[in-house]
Motif scaffolding. Sequence first.
Motif, PDB file in Angstrom:
ATOM      1  N   VAL A 114       0.850  -1.188   0.000  1.00  0.00           N
ATOM      2  CA  VAL A 114       0.000   0.000   0.000  1.00  0.00           C
ATOM      3  C   VAL A 114       0.884   1.236   0.000  1.00  0.00           C
ATOM      4  O   VAL A 114       2.024   1.213   0.464  1.00  0.00           O
ATOM      5  CB  VAL A 114      -0.948   0.035   1.230  1.00  0.00           C
ATOM      6  N   ARG A 115       0.347   2.299  -0.501  1.00  0.00           N
ATOM      7  CA  ARG A 115       1.067   3.571  -0.494  1.00  0.00           C
ATOM      8  C   ARG A 115       0.295   4.556   0.363  1.00  0.00           C
ATOM      9  O   ARG A 115      -0.922   4.714   0.202  1.00  0.00           O
ATOM     10  CB  ARG A 115       1.215   4.134  -1.907  1.00  0.00           C
ATOM     11  N   VAL A 116       0.986   5.179   1.295  1.00  0.00           N
ATOM     12  CA  VAL A 116       0.391   6.203   2.154  1.00  0.00           C
ATOM     13  C   VAL A 116       1.354   7.377   2.217  1.00  0.00           C
ATOM     14  O   VAL A 116       2.548   7.235   1.927  1.00  0.00           O
ATOM     15  CB  VAL A 116       0.116   5.667   3.580  1.00  0.00           C
ATOM     16  N   ASP A 117       0.858   8.525   2.608  1.00  0.00           N
ATOM     17  CA  ASP A 117       1.745   9.678   2.732  1.00  0.00           C
ATOM     18  C   ASP A 117       2.677   9.465   3.923  1.00  0.00           C
ATOM     19  O   ASP A 117       2.419   8.638   4.799  1.00  0.00           O
ATOM     20  CB  ASP A 117       0.959  10.989   2.847  1.00  0.00           C
ATOM     21  N   GLU A 118       3.764  10.203   3.961  1.00  0.00           N
ATOM     22  CA  GLU A 118       4.780   9.997   4.996  1.00  0.00           C
ATOM     23  C   GLU A 118       4.225  10.217   6.400  1.00  0.00           C
ATOM     24  O   GLU A 118       4.591   9.520   7.330  1.00  0.00           O
ATOM     25  CB  GLU A 118       5.998  10.902   4.758  1.00  0.00           C
ATOM     26  N   GLY A 119       3.326  11.179   6.554  1.00  0.00           N
ATOM     27  CA  GLY A 119       2.735  11.424   7.871  1.00  0.00           C
ATOM     28  C   GLY A 119       1.958  10.214   8.389  1.00  0.00           C
ATOM     29  O   GLY A 119       2.090   9.831   9.556  1.00  0.00           O
ATOM     30  N   THR A 120       1.188   9.600   7.513  1.00  0.00           N
ATOM     31  CA  THR A 120       0.427   8.402   7.895  1.00  0.00           C
ATOM     32  C   THR A 120       1.368   7.254   8.222  1.00  0.00           C
ATOM     33  O   THR A 120       1.166   6.527   9.203  1.00  0.00           O
ATOM     34  CB  THR A 120      -0.533   7.994   6.761  1.00  0.00           C
ATOM     35  N   GLN A 136       4.411   7.470   9.335  1.00  0.00           N
ATOM     36  CA  GLN A 136       5.074   7.750  10.608  1.00  0.00           C
ATOM     37  C   GLN A 136       4.159   7.446  11.796  1.00  0.00           C
ATOM     38  O   GLN A 136       4.578   6.861  12.784  1.00  0.00           O
ATOM     39  CB  GLN A 136       5.551   9.209  10.658  1.00  0.00           C
ATOM     40  N   VAL A 137       2.905   7.836  11.677  1.00  0.00           N
ATOM     41  CA  VAL A 137       1.947   7.550  12.743  1.00  0.00           C
ATOM     42  C   VAL A 137       1.799   6.040  12.918  1.00  0.00           C
ATOM     43  O   VAL A 137       1.772   5.531  14.048  1.00  0.00           O
ATOM     44  CB  VAL A 137       0.578   8.209  12.461  1.00  0.00           C
ATOM     45  N   ALA A 138       1.706   5.300  11.814  1.00  0.00           N
ATOM     46  CA  ALA A 138       1.587   3.836  11.896  1.00  0.00           C
ATOM     47  C   ALA A 138       2.802   3.248  12.599  1.00  0.00           C
ATOM     48  O   ALA A 138       2.663   2.370  13.465  1.00  0.00           O
ATOM     49  CB  ALA A 138       1.428   3.237  10.502  1.00  0.00           C
ATOM     50  N   ARG A 139       3.999   3.727  12.257  1.00  0.00           N
ATOM     51  CA  ARG A 139       5.223   3.229  12.903  1.00  0.00           C
ATOM     52  C   ARG A 139       5.199   3.521  14.409  1.00  0.00           C
ATOM     53  O   ARG A 139       5.527   2.659  15.230  1.00  0.00           O
ATOM     54  CB  ARG A 139       6.462   3.876  12.278  1.00  0.00           C
ATOM     55  N   THR A 170       4.998   0.729  17.368  1.00  0.00           N
ATOM     56  CA  THR A 170       6.076   0.666  18.351  1.00  0.00           C
ATOM     57  C   THR A 170       5.536   0.813  19.762  1.00  0.00           C
ATOM     58  O   THR A 170       5.925   0.074  20.667  1.00  0.00           O
ATOM     59  CB  THR A 170       7.126   1.767  18.068  1.00  0.00           C
ATOM     60  N   ALA A 171       4.615   1.733  19.955  1.00  0.00           N
ATOM     61  CA  ALA A 171       4.021   1.941  21.281  1.00  0.00           C
ATOM     62  C   ALA A 171       3.303   0.691  21.776  1.00  0.00           C
ATOM     63  O   ALA A 171       3.226   0.450  22.982  1.00  0.00           O
ATOM     64  CB  ALA A 171       3.052   3.120  21.236  1.00  0.00           C
ATOM     65  N   ARG A 172       2.791  -0.100  20.858  1.00  0.00           N
ATOM     66  CA  ARG A 172       2.090  -1.335  21.222  1.00  0.00           C
ATOM     67  C   ARG A 172       3.018  -2.552  21.224  1.00  0.00           C
ATOM     68  O   ARG A 172       2.571  -3.665  21.494  1.00  0.00           O
ATOM     69  CB  ARG A 172       0.932  -1.570  20.262  1.00  0.00           C
ATOM     70  N   GLY A 173       4.276  -2.326  20.899  1.00  0.00           N
ATOM     71  CA  GLY A 173       5.250  -3.413  20.896  1.00  0.00           C
ATOM     72  C   GLY A 173       5.040  -4.423  19.781  1.00  0.00           C
ATOM     73  O   GLY A 173       5.238  -5.617  19.979  1.00  0.00           O
ATOM     74  N   ILE A 203      -1.322  -3.139  11.317  1.00  0.00           N
ATOM     75  CA  ILE A 203      -2.283  -2.968  10.227  1.00  0.00           C
ATOM     76  C   ILE A 203      -3.245  -4.154  10.186  1.00  0.00           C
ATOM     77  O   ILE A 203      -4.454  -3.979  10.011  1.00  0.00           O
ATOM     78  CB  ILE A 203      -1.561  -2.806   8.870  1.00  0.00           C
ATOM     79  N   GLU A 204      -2.733  -5.376  10.366  1.00  0.00           N
ATOM     80  CA  GLU A 204      -3.599  -6.558  10.399  1.00  0.00           C
ATOM     81  C   GLU A 204      -4.680  -6.408  11.473  1.00  0.00           C
ATOM     82  O   GLU A 204      -5.856  -6.694  11.231  1.00  0.00           O
ATOM     83  CB  GLU A 204      -2.790  -7.817  10.703  1.00  0.00           C
ATOM     84  N   GLU A 205      -4.277  -5.987  12.650  1.00  0.00           N
ATOM     85  CA  GLU A 205      -5.233  -5.842  13.749  1.00  0.00           C
ATOM     86  C   GLU A 205      -6.257  -4.749  13.467  1.00  0.00           C
ATOM     87  O   GLU A 205      -7.432  -4.900  13.793  1.00  0.00           O
ATOM     88  CB  GLU A 205      -4.496  -5.608  15.062  1.00  0.00           C
ATOM     89  N   LEU A 206      -5.821  -3.651  12.855  1.00  0.00           N
ATOM     90  CA  LEU A 206      -6.772  -2.589  12.510  1.00  0.00           C
ATOM     91  C   LEU A 206      -7.830  -3.105  11.540  1.00  0.00           C
ATOM     92  O   LEU A 206      -9.025  -2.814  11.698  1.00  0.00           O
ATOM     93  CB  LEU A 206      -6.038  -1.395  11.881  1.00  0.00           C
ATOM     94  N   VAL A 207      -7.407  -3.878  10.562  1.00  0.00           N
ATOM     95  CA  VAL A 207      -8.354  -4.416   9.580  1.00  0.00           C
ATOM     96  C   VAL A 207      -9.314  -5.394  10.255  1.00  0.00           C
ATOM     97  O   VAL A 207     -10.526  -5.347  10.025  1.00  0.00           O
ATOM     98  CB  VAL A 207      -7.613  -5.081   8.400  1.00  0.00           C
ATOM     99  N   ARG A 208      -8.795  -6.254  11.103  1.00  0.00           N
ATOM    100  CA  ARG A 208      -9.661  -7.213  11.810  1.00  0.00           C
ATOM    101  C   ARG A 208     -10.678  -6.489  12.696  1.00  0.00           C
ATOM    102  O   ARG A 208     -11.844  -6.873  12.757  1.00  0.00           O
ATOM    103  CB  ARG A 208      -8.822  -8.170  12.645  1.00  0.00           C
ATOM    104  N   GLN A 209     -10.230  -5.458  13.392  1.00  0.00           N
ATOM    105  CA  GLN A 209     -11.143  -4.686  14.245  1.00  0.00           C
ATOM    106  C   GLN A 209     -12.221  -4.033  13.403  1.00  0.00           C
ATOM    107  O   GLN A 209     -13.401  -4.046  13.766  1.00  0.00           O
ATOM    108  CB  GLN A 209     -10.380  -3.626  15.032  1.00  0.00           C
ATOM    109  N   ASP A 210     -11.827  -3.458  12.286  1.00  0.00           N
ATOM    110  CA  ASP A 210     -12.786  -2.796  11.406  1.00  0.00           C
ATOM    111  C   ASP A 210     -13.808  -3.799  10.888  1.00  0.00           C
ATOM    112  O   ASP A 210     -15.001  -3.519  10.887  1.00  0.00           O
ATOM    113  CB  ASP A 210     -12.057  -2.128  10.244  1.00  0.00           C
TER     114      ASP A 210
END
Length: 85
Positions: free
Chosen positions: A8-14, A16-19, A23-26, A33-40
Amino acid sequence: MAKTQLNVRVDEGTAQVARERATARGMSVNRYIEELVRQDAGEIGHTFVEAAGDFMKQYEALFAEEFGAEREGGAREAATREGRR
């Protein structure tokens, strides 16, 4: 479960937020991204069930009139059971 690569292609800001969030969630960005899709996907199913319940409440009297009072009691019992879950 077999894995499939998805690019997938996202802008650098997106990105960075994903990274940062991953990281905050370890976890890896991939796992995040997998978990976000499953939750959605889960929320969509939950939203559908809520909408169906609201529809039934709104039209309960009409269904009872059309199909008889004995059905109304059964529908109410089923709705009560679903509400307890």
